[in-house]
Design an enzyme around this catalytic site. Structure first.
Site, PDB file in Angstrom:
ATOM      1  N   LYS A 184       0.869  -1.163   0.000  1.00 52.99           N
ATOM      2  CA  LYS A 184       0.000   0.000   0.000  1.00 52.99           C
ATOM      3  C   LYS A 184       0.915   1.225   0.000  1.00 52.99           C
ATOM      4  O   LYS A 184       1.617   1.498   0.975  1.00 52.99           O
ATOM      5  CB  LYS A 184      -0.903  -0.015   1.233  1.00 52.99           C
ATOM      6  N   GLY A 241       5.231   3.754  10.738  1.00 59.51           N
ATOM      7  CA  GLY A 241       4.413   4.956  10.796  1.00 59.51           C
ATOM      8  C   GLY A 241       4.078   5.326  12.222  1.00 59.51           C
ATOM      9  O   GLY A 241       4.836   5.053  13.162  1.00 59.51           O
ATOM     10  N   SER A 242       2.927   5.936  12.411  1.00 58.54           N
ATOM     11  CA  SER A 242       2.531   6.465  13.711  1.00 58.54           C
ATOM     12  C   SER A 242       2.041   5.361  14.641  1.00 58.54           C
ATOM     13  O   SER A 242       1.661   4.271  14.208  1.00 58.54           O
ATOM     14  CB  SER A 242       1.410   7.492  13.529  1.00 58.54           C
ATOM     15  N   ARG A 243       2.029   5.688  15.944  1.00 58.51           N
ATOM     16  CA  ARG A 243       1.503   4.734  16.918  1.00 58.51           C
ATOM     17  C   ARG A 243       0.021   4.474  16.676  1.00 58.51           C
ATOM     18  O   ARG A 243      -0.435   3.334  16.747  1.00 58.51           O
ATOM     19  CB  ARG A 243       1.715   5.249  18.342  1.00 58.51           C
ATOM     20  N   GLY A 246      -0.312   2.170  13.599  1.00 55.14           N
ATOM     21  CA  GLY A 246       0.121   0.806  13.896  1.00 55.14           C
ATOM     22  C   GLY A 246      -0.843   0.062  14.791  1.00 55.14           C
ATOM     23  O   GLY A 246      -1.152  -1.112  14.555  1.00 55.14           O
ATOM     24  N   GLU A 265       6.588  -0.650  13.230  1.00 56.53           N
ATOM     25  CA  GLU A 265       7.550   0.245  13.861  1.00 56.53           C
ATOM     26  C   GLU A 265       6.852   1.589  13.999  1.00 56.53           C
ATOM     27  O   GLU A 265       6.407   2.161  13.008  1.00 56.53           O
ATOM     28  CB  GLU A 265       8.803   0.367  13.002  1.00 56.53           C
ATOM     29  N   CYS A 302      13.115   8.091  12.613  1.00 57.65           N
ATOM     30  CA  CYS A 302      12.546   7.385  13.760  1.00 57.65           C
ATOM     31  C   CYS A 302      13.565   7.218  14.871  1.00 57.65           C
ATOM     32  O   CYS A 302      13.202   6.884  16.002  1.00 57.65           O
ATOM     33  CB  CYS A 302      11.995   6.024  13.326  1.00 57.65           C
ATOM     34  N   GLU A 393       6.101  11.479  21.424  1.00 57.95           N
ATOM     35  CA  GLU A 393       7.005  11.800  20.323  1.00 57.95           C
ATOM     36  C   GLU A 393       6.515  13.041  19.577  1.00 57.95           C
ATOM     37  O   GLU A 393       5.343  13.135  19.224  1.00 57.95           O
ATOM     38  CB  GLU A 393       7.090  10.628  19.342  1.00 57.95           C
TER      39      GLU A 393
END
Length: 525
Positions: A184, A241-243, A246, A265, A302, A393
């Site tokens: 994607k 990507g972002s929390r 994910g 991650e 990251c 973050e």
């Protein structure tokens, strides 16, 4: 090379009929053509069906064939030449030097995995031959190897348009393991994604592999991603990507009738511990090099050093003075997208208005659109420990300095931290005992512990670990960078008492595959 704005499904390029996705040049806010019509249920279904049809054939390709395929992808990417570099620069605002370096890393990791595939050690072949005369009970013939999980859904990352994207580490490691891949594409760089996707298509054709080994989908919002993860033919997910992104994919994967692993991650602030002797001997140098790491790529790594932890005193004052001078001269750089810039602006605004946080320094204001002004803040260890929101973050060139009273308070801060990708110690010889006390805590908190350096920059090699406890990643047992990354997409199978003619080549008598094997607990080959 003309971009068409089409979904790449197997060997075909198909125009979808969803909402148009346009890349935006973050340096100018210029909309880039062409538009990419978002896919939906039909396109996801077609890609997953092709991937599933290709799986049993592709996973049993010979080691040399698969290695040559990975090398062919690298060759095809390099053959694109300047059009790939130019498009990636336009879509991301990153420099030509950075993009060329990232192309080299992308092709390098594909060739690394080719060598890993050829060696065959990842099969982890174990053989315990039959012992029919053993007393009190005989032993059956038992042979084990690793096999591919199945088709993998890979989500391209915003901050690495090549190395963590269409042909990036997740795709390379999944293909190396024998898994077809459905990518994607990230909506921030669709043109770059199409160019690389077509390179992979060409490699599939040249290596005479089933067309379903690779597909590339474009989609706005969450529809394509959620459909991919929910499709029964997808057996694992790779995500950077972002929390929030994910954890949403993790929830979707666990809600399936057959849950699947999501290797995500997500979030890390990468604490850096400045111990007293190191600060005393070269605090000014540390302050300067810290800012260089912090502002690299506008802080959009990251592994960016988002947290500095040190004992109050003259050494820390020297560090902060040097860091302040470096920050005040730091040039603002464009961020990857207007959305990322807006999130950064909001994040530093929240820190600036926090009653227990003070601003140490800010960089030069940018003249262009979506630029990242470097910011450094500070707070006390007591206030940091009292407010978990300070661990959030802020994606970009922002860092928070934690001022501690003594080593005991440094230890309490370390214990308080969430899971991280990295933890760094700056030490001199006189700091060894203190570092020894900290090390067990950092091992529990991070996937990579380093000394006397800065965490930005991740070497693609055999020993690298790019992972860590949640929320750094969804599975602390794995890495998304380095040759061990392919183990995420494998599982062991034991074959008991099968005739030699039915065994996979690597398990047969005489070892026709020529791979390293553990026979009766002893290494053979």
């Amino acid at each position: 090379m003309t971009l068409e704005g089409k979904q790449l499904i197997g060997a075909k390029a198909i125009m979808a009929n969803g909402v148009l996705i346009h890349a935006v040049n973050p340096s100018t806010n210029e909309r880039l053509e062409p538009g990419y019509a978002a896919g939906g249920e039909t396109e996801v279904g077609q890609a997953c069906e092709l991937a599933w049809s290709a799986f049993d054939i592709y996973r049993e390709t010979g080691l040399e064939t698969r290695a040559c395929f990975l090398e062919s992808i690298a060759d095809e990417i390099e053959t694109i030449g300047d059009p790939l570099i130019d498009r990636a620069v336009a879509e991301t605002g990153l420099s030509e030097v950075r993009i060329k370096g990232e192309r080299g890393r992308t092709c390098g990791q594909l060739r690394l995995f080719a060598n890993v595939v050829r060696a065959g050690e990842w099969l982890d072949v174990r053989i315990d031959p039959a012992l029919p005369e053993r007393q009190p009970m005989p032993r059956a013939d038992l042979r084990q190897r690793h096999v591919a999980l199945g088709p993998v859904a890979v989500f391209g990352a915003s901050n690495f348009p090549l190395a963590f994207s269409v042909a990036g580490g997740d795709t390379a490691s999944a293909l190396a393991a024998g898994c077809p891949v459905v990518v994607k594409a990230h909506s921030a760089h669709p043109g770059t994604s199409e160019l690389v996707g077509r390179a992979i298509q060409r490699a599939v054709y040249k290596c005479q592999l089933p067309q379903g080994v690779f597909s590339l989908l474009f989609g706005s919002g969450n529809e394509v991603g959620q459909r991919l993860v929910s499709d029964a033919r997808i057996k694992a997910v790779g995500f950077t990507g972002s929390r929030s992104g994910g954890t949403a994919l993790m929830a979707a994967a666990q809600a399936r009738p057959e849950p699947i692993p999501v290797y995500a991650e997500m979030s890390s602030i990468n604490p850096v511990f400045l111990l007293p002797a190191a600060l005393a001997s070269h605090g000014a140098e540390l302050g300067e090099t810290f800012v260089g790491s912090l502002n690299m790529g506008a802080g959009q790594f990251c592994t960016n050093p988002g947290l500095i932890i040190a004992e109050k005193g003259p050494g820390l004052e020297t560090f902060l003075a040097a860091a302040t001078e470096a920050v005040q001269g730091a040039v603002s750089q464009p961020m990857l997208t207007p959305g990322i810039h807006e999130a950064y602006t909001q994040g530093v605004a929240e820190l600036a208005k926090h009653k227990k946080v003070r601003e140490v320094a800010r960089g030069l204001a940018g003249e262009g659109d979506n630029t990242c002004q470097v910011r450094v803040f500070a707070t006390s260890a007591t206030d940091f420990l009292a407010d978990t929101s300070l661990q959030g973050e802020v994606f970009g060139a922002s860092s928070l300095v934690i001022e501690c009273a003594d080593l005991s308070e440094i230890m309490r801060v370390a214990e308080h931290l969430e899971g991280q990708l990295t933890a760094t110690l700056h030490i001199d010889d006189a700091d060894i005992d203190a570092a020894r006390r900290l090390l067990p805590v950092l091992e529990r908190r991070a996937g990579r512990v380093m000394a006397n350096g800065w965490p930005t920059g991740v070497e693609v090699c055999h020993a690298m670990v790019h992972g860590g406890p949640y929320p750094a990643t969804s599975d602390s047992r794995t890495t998304s960078v380095g040759s061990a990354a392919l183990y995420r997409f494998l599982r062991p199978v034991c074959y008991q008492s099968l005739p030699d003619a039915l065994l996979p080549e690597a398990l047969r008598e005489g070892n026709p595959a020529g791979v390293s094997r553990l026979v009766n607990g002893k290494r053979e080959g």
